[in-house]
Design an enzyme around this catalytic site. Structure first.
Site, short mmCIF file in Angstrom:
data_model
loop_
_atom_site.label_atom_id
_atom_site.label_comp_id
_atom_site.label_asym_id
_atom_site.label_seq_id
_atom_site.Cartn_x
_atom_site.Cartn_y
_atom_site.Cartn_z
N GLY A 46 0.77 -1.25 0.00
CA GLY A 46 0.00 0.00 0.00
C GLY A 46 0.79 1.29 0.00
O GLY A 46 0.31 2.31 -0.48
N GLU A 101 4.02 3.92 6.09
CA GLU A 101 2.78 3.15 5.95
C GLU A 101 1.76 3.90 5.10
O GLU A 101 1.83 5.14 5.00
CB GLU A 101 2.16 2.95 7.35
N ASP A 105 -5.23 1.99 10.63
CA ASP A 105 -6.67 1.82 10.82
C ASP A 105 -6.90 1.35 12.26
O ASP A 105 -6.89 2.16 13.18
CB ASP A 105 -7.14 0.81 9.75
N LYS A 133 -6.96 6.65 10.49
CA LYS A 133 -8.40 6.61 10.80
C LYS A 133 -8.54 6.47 12.30
O LYS A 133 -8.75 5.37 12.81
CB LYS A 133 -9.02 5.35 10.16
N PHE A 154 -14.00 3.08 4.04
CA PHE A 154 -12.94 2.32 3.37
C PHE A 154 -12.49 3.11 2.14
O PHE A 154 -13.28 3.36 1.24
CB PHE A 154 -13.40 0.92 2.99
N VAL A 155 -11.22 3.50 2.14
CA VAL A 155 -10.73 4.39 1.08
C VAL A 155 -9.80 3.65 0.12
O VAL A 155 -9.18 2.64 0.49
CB VAL A 155 -9.99 5.62 1.69
N ASP A 161 -5.68 -0.18 -1.84
CA ASP A 161 -6.47 -1.05 -2.73
C ASP A 161 -7.79 -1.46 -2.11
O ASP A 161 -7.99 -1.42 -0.90
CB ASP A 161 -5.69 -2.33 -3.03
N ARG A 167 -5.29 0.87 -6.84
CA ARG A 167 -4.10 1.49 -6.25
C ARG A 167 -3.60 2.66 -7.10
O ARG A 167 -2.96 3.58 -6.61
CB ARG A 167 -2.96 0.46 -6.13
#
Ligand code: IMP
Length: 184
Positions: A46, A101, A105, A133, A154-155, A161, A167
């Site tokens: 990510g 990162e 979350d 978050k 959820f982004v 992704d 992505r």
């Protein structure tokens, strides 16, 4: 149907992300010097776009390394069980390390990585994350450089992704509910 047809809304624009990453670079330039020669560790997959953009705003000498992590759990929830699929090439004992990162979350993934890294005795350990978050946090984790706080949605995009896709979108957005539902 193009990828963009799946997007319900943009949360953070490409321009806003670029400006904020430049600011994060400036924050880090105030902390590290050439002598520190920190190692930036990109947590894959990510964080690959964030890392690529961040590193080009850093004025101090540094090195980069990569770690592939897999959080068990598919879809939009992580279970907190983490596996290292590819470990660092570098020995971080005595080194200044920055974990890079995509998003913090619940905090479980980062908590695992921090514990794992601390056991290797780095000289210092800091965390840079593009997104956080806070409302979802289940475990407290220290984060030194945060790009944006996002609400409990959820982004996707900018490296993040949903089922390994989206992505490449150059902004942070939210998908239409039917797209998430179609994969459950
Ligand atoms: P945590 O362990 O719950 O903090 O989750 C961390 C990992 O879950 C992140 O590194 C992402 O890979 C993934 N993740 C959590 N929230 C999102 C999201 O909103 N979009 C995409 N991936 C996410």
């Amino acid at each position: 149907m193009s990828l963009l047809d799946d997007v319900e809304k943009t949360l953070i624009s490409q321009v806003a992300i670029e400006e904020r990453i430049a600011q994060l670079g400036a924050e880090m330039n105030a902390v590290y010097t050439d002598n520190d020669l920190p190692l930036l560790v990109c947590i894959l997959r990510g964080a690959f776009i964030f890392m690529a953009d961040l590193t080009r705003h850093l004025a101090f000498r540094h090195e980069v390394d990569f770690m592939v992590i897999s959080s068990y759990g598919k879809g939009t929830t992580s279970t907190g069980v983490v596996r290292i699929l590819l470990d660092l090439a570098a020995n971080i004992e005595g080194r200044h390390v920055v974990i890079v990162e995509d998003i913090v979350d619940t905090g479980h993934t980062l908590s695992y990585i921090l514990r794992n890294f601390k056991a290797r005795n780095p000289a210092s350990l800091r965390v840079a994350t593009l997104l956080s978050k806070p409302s979802r946090r289940e475990i407290e984790v220290p984060v030194d450089f945060v790009g944006f706080e996002v609400p409990n949605e959820f982004v996707i995009g900018y490296g993040l992704d949903f089922v390994e896709q989206y992505r490449n979108l150059p902004f942070i957005g939210v998908l239409k509910p039917e797209v998430y539902q179609s994969q459950v």
